[in-house]
Scaffold this active site. Structure first.
Site, PDB file in Angstrom:
ATOM      1  N   ASP A 135      34.474  50.439  40.936  1.00  0.00           N
ATOM      2  CA  ASP A 135      33.290  50.098  41.868  1.00  0.00           C
ATOM      3  C   ASP A 135      32.186  51.276  41.083  1.00  0.00           C
ATOM      4  O   ASP A 135      32.053  51.008  39.847  1.00  0.00           O
ATOM      5  CB  ASP A 135      33.742  50.749  43.010  1.00  0.00           C
ATOM      6  CG  ASP A 135      32.601  50.558  44.068  1.00  0.00           C
ATOM      7  OD1 ASP A 135      32.040  49.443  44.538  1.00  0.00           O
ATOM      8  OD2 ASP A 135      31.837  51.550  44.476  1.00  0.00           O
ATOM      9  N   HIS A 161      38.546  44.214  46.529  1.00  0.00           N
ATOM     10  CA  HIS A 161      37.852  45.189  46.012  1.00  0.00           C
ATOM     11  C   HIS A 161      38.541  46.307  45.444  1.00  0.00           C
ATOM     12  O   HIS A 161      38.382  47.023  44.437  1.00  0.00           O
ATOM     13  CB  HIS A 161      36.527  45.537  46.869  1.00  0.00           C
ATOM     14  CG  HIS A 161      35.770  46.493  45.978  1.00  0.00           C
ATOM     15  ND1 HIS A 161      35.005  46.139  44.961  1.00  0.00           N
ATOM     16  CD2 HIS A 161      35.331  47.700  46.178  1.00  0.00           C
ATOM     17  CE1 HIS A 161      34.330  46.954  44.383  1.00  0.00           C
ATOM     18  NE2 HIS A 161      34.312  48.124  45.404  1.00  0.00           N
TER      19      HIS A 161
END
Length: 331
Positions: A106, A307
């Site tokens: 991320d 994610h």
């Protein structure tokens, strides 16, 4: 060799330009620095620490400046990219090493990429999870994000929402645990909103981000105990330090002008989730890897993965990481 577990970790506070960085270590061997994203902590690497240690590496997961037990400078501009790169280099040296492989997820992937770009003398290889490398340059980020609001300006992209000081804090901090539950679920393969539902990456004008979070409970990768760890940290620290990363993107754009268009030439790895917006929205960045990551030796898209890939699919991620690390020249 006895089996490594996540309970064998060692916590350290080391000096950095921010003041101190909290580092959690496991194993012996070549150093692998692990950098988390938003809204997480060193704990997001709990599955990778023992796996890397068992494979013969010294794994070190840090709390990024503004998170956990690391320092939290007050000025907003203390969270610009070049400051975070300086922290990472300082951690490597504080651990008694001259160089390291850096792996990030991320925001951590972007921080890792720029660490490799700005300090190739320290970071000899880079692994990127979820967010592909995009070279500096192009339009000013805040202008790009402002244009991403859909339906005639009635919606606002979450990054623009996060960039206004105090606004997201007012939503999150009264119920940190509940907000984190919804945010994690919104971006997880098994709990994300169904296709055609309102996109949780956008905020309705006058609304809150959590208005679009799913309400069905925790994703499979997240236990109540895991959530307790994350929530306790943010209940103690608040969210401003973490959110300040978003508030420096235009500063980074200006700071990194000398590197506009620059490739990362060190050996590199990319792992993305097939159901992750970071992978699908940035498909052009992945397609550009032959030019932007000429040292790319391993690239993978994990099916049925959202994610939080190193937590959603830890065994597969560990296998890909350790296999790639085994191909790197020994420092």
């Amino acid at each position: 060799m006895p089996q490594q577990t996540a309970n064998d970790v060692k916590h350290r506070l080391v000096p950095s330009p921010a003041g101190r960085v909290h580092v959690v270590e496991q194993g012996e061997g070549p150093l692998v620095l692990l950098v988390h994203g938003f809204p997480e902590s060193w704990y997001s690497w709990r599955h990778q620490l023992p796996a890397l240690a068992a494979a013969g590496y010294r794994a070190a997961a840090l709390d990024v400046r503004g998170y956990g037990r690391s320092s939290k400078p007050r000025p907003t501009d203390a969270y610009r990219m070049r400051e975070l790169v300086a922290d990472n280099a300082a951690v490597v040296h504080a651990l008694g090493e001259g160089s390291a492989t850096i792996v990030g997820h991320d925001w951590g992937a972007t921080i890792a990429a720029h660490s490799a770009l700005l300090r190739p003398d320290v970071f000899h290889a880079v692994g990127l999870l979820s967010v592909p490398y995009t070279p500096p340059g192009g339009p000013m980020p805040s202008e790009v994000f402002a244009q991403m609001g859909a339906t005639g300006g009635e919606e606002e992209f979450y990054v623009s929402y996060f960039q206004e000081p105090g606004r997201a804090e007012a939503e999150i901090e009264p119920d940190v645990r509940g907000w984190l539950t919804g945010f994690y679920a919104a971006l997880s393969a098994d709990t994300m909103p169904a296709a055609g539902s309102p996109d949780p990456h956008f905020v309705t004008r006058g609304g809150k981000l959590r208005d679009r979070f799913p309400t069905g409970g925790l994703p499979a990768w997240l236990t109540e105990e895991d959530l307790d760890v994350y929530a306790a940290e943010f209940e103690r620290t608040g969210l401003t330090g973490a959110l300040n990363r978003y508030r420096n993107m235009d500063r980074d754009w200006a700071d990194l002008t000398p590197f506009n268009g620059a490739p990362i030439t060190q050996p590199s790895l990319f792992i993305g989730g097939a159901l992750d917006a970071s992978t699908t929205w940035l498909a052009a960045a992945i397609e550009a890897f032959p030019a932007t990551l000429p040292g790319l030796s391993s690239s993978h898209i994990l099916e049925d993965c959202g994610h939080w890939l190193q937590q959603e699919h830890p065994e597969q991620t560990n296998h890909l990481l350790t296999t790639w690390l085994s191909t790197l020249p020994k420092p």
